[in-house]
Design an enzyme around this catalytic site. Sequence first.
Site, mmCIF file in Angstrom:
data_model
loop_
_atom_site.group_PDB
_atom_site.id
_atom_site.type_symbol
_atom_site.label_atom_id
_atom_site.label_comp_id
_atom_site.label_asym_id
_atom_site.label_seq_id
_atom_site.Cartn_x
_atom_site.Cartn_y
_atom_site.Cartn_z
ATOM 1 N N HIS A 94 0.824 -1.094 -0.003
ATOM 2 C CA HIS A 94 0.226 -0.015 0.024
ATOM 3 C C HIS A 94 0.797 1.230 -0.063
ATOM 4 O O HIS A 94 0.674 2.253 -0.701
ATOM 5 C CB HIS A 94 -1.009 -0.003 1.313
ATOM 6 C CG HIS A 94 -1.856 -1.147 1.270
ATOM 7 N ND1 HIS A 94 -2.353 -1.911 -0.046
ATOM 8 C CD2 HIS A 94 -2.516 -1.652 2.298
ATOM 9 C CE1 HIS A 94 -3.349 -2.711 0.261
ATOM 10 N NE2 HIS A 94 -3.386 -2.810 1.706
ATOM 11 N N ARG A 152 5.014 -12.458 -7.985
ATOM 12 C CA ARG A 152 5.570 -13.518 -7.481
ATOM 13 C C ARG A 152 7.008 -13.525 -7.317
ATOM 14 O O ARG A 152 7.754 -13.248 -8.187
ATOM 15 C CB ARG A 152 5.352 -14.886 -8.520
ATOM 16 C CG ARG A 152 3.765 -15.154 -8.719
ATOM 17 C CD ARG A 152 3.109 -15.517 -7.619
ATOM 18 N NE ARG A 152 1.846 -16.032 -7.873
ATOM 19 C CZ ARG A 152 0.781 -16.351 -6.996
ATOM 20 N NH1 ARG A 152 1.288 -16.567 -5.505
ATOM 21 N NH2 ARG A 152 -0.253 -16.579 -7.073
ATOM 22 N N CYS A 183 13.032 -3.870 -22.479
ATOM 23 C CA CYS A 183 11.945 -2.712 -22.298
ATOM 24 C C CYS A 183 12.253 -2.210 -20.840
ATOM 25 O O CYS A 183 12.333 -1.119 -20.608
ATOM 26 C CB CYS A 183 10.565 -3.258 -22.542
ATOM 27 S SG CYS A 183 10.091 -3.765 -24.079
#
Length: 441
Positions: free
Chosen positions: A220, A262, A271
């Site tokens: 968060h 993960r 990229c």
Amino acid sequence: MRISVLGLGYVGCVSAACLASLGHEVIGVDVSQVKVDLVNSGRAPVVEERIGDLIAEVVRTGALRATGDVREAVLGSDVSLVCVGTPSEPNGSLCTTYLERVTEQIGAALAERGGRGGRHTVVFRSTMLPGTCLNLLVPILEKYIGGTAGVDVGVAVNPEFLREGSSVRDFFDPPKTVIGELDPASGDVVAALYAGLPGEVFRVPVPTAEAIKYADNAFHGLKIGFANELGAVCQALGVDSHQVMDVFLADRKLNISSAYLRPGFAFGGSCLPKDLRSLVHAARQADVSVPILSHVLPSNSDHLQRAVELVERTGKRRIGLFGLSFKPGTDDLRESPLVELAERLFGKGYDLRIYDPNVNLSRLLGANREYVETRLPHLAKLLSDSVEDVLRHAEVCLVGTGDPAVLSALPHGEGPVIVDLIRVPDAEARRAERGYVGLAW
């Protein structure tokens, strides 16, 4: 059930009131007499949406009362829900003083109670680091009761996911319920507390439950910091950051999803690294500080270095590397973390042999071939076209690909040390074996 809730701050106050509204008999406990008096008069000790009316109602019906006496509350309940604070110490470490103190008080009361009234269950709802419950709090309980946790007393960890300002709503409509159970009977007690509430229930080992709360809060904070940094860069470049984020958030396949979340090996490719570098460079040119974004690539490099250190700790020199391209199913080697890993090991003098089913030097073209010739010109000497050849060579096997031919050939038990960079499908079984090391456990 009869529940004692120890600590009447935001979490304890909301938990006590909401559990009482579900039909449980609840005793709130706090060292502050002011909070005790407020609850007993039907008033909330915290400012929170809906909590005032809820406490007034459950106190009126007798479902909730408060006391300053831990002993009285524990002796009069079947479950103790620990909701005391765990603030930061000045050095940033977790303060467990209140947790230890209340655990001692619970233990003393349970020792006095003995076996009367059935097995008591202690449920820790306070936020605490993995290992706190089993290594610190359980020994305190066992010392006082003279028995074994999980046998003579139930123990569980039940982290809360309540947001201040909407905590009552979050209690009745939780994003999830996490139960870290020392034994199934302890978990059953906690599950019964929330019977009938929506949301998925996860019953996991105690340390996992402790860690989940930190995973949530760290992410968060990361999300907020990311959005603010990107907003600052967009503003400096004359771009509407809210338009950018509206489109970003609309992508539920890659952005707001489980994609990339993960634990595994470092990222690479043509990229992500270059675009992060460009964005950070643009921010610096605009005099915008972006500490989160500017540390993503160093963090990635540090994770790659952990793999090197795992190899170094084995003390062995013959290394087999399975996988070389930056992701499965491609032959793209540009900025591949596995190429970087190979370079570091080769540079340290390790005897390296590599297998990747998708990498064949004779077929590499253009920028891909140029990258290999520049960064790893000796690759031809290291590459093998046989899994078995690499296995015969290796004292240590670095597994960076999920290719079925590689996975099926990896030996169990005796053989080379397996350093798992991807969490192979049978990782749980291998974890107990000698010579297996997982990078992303």
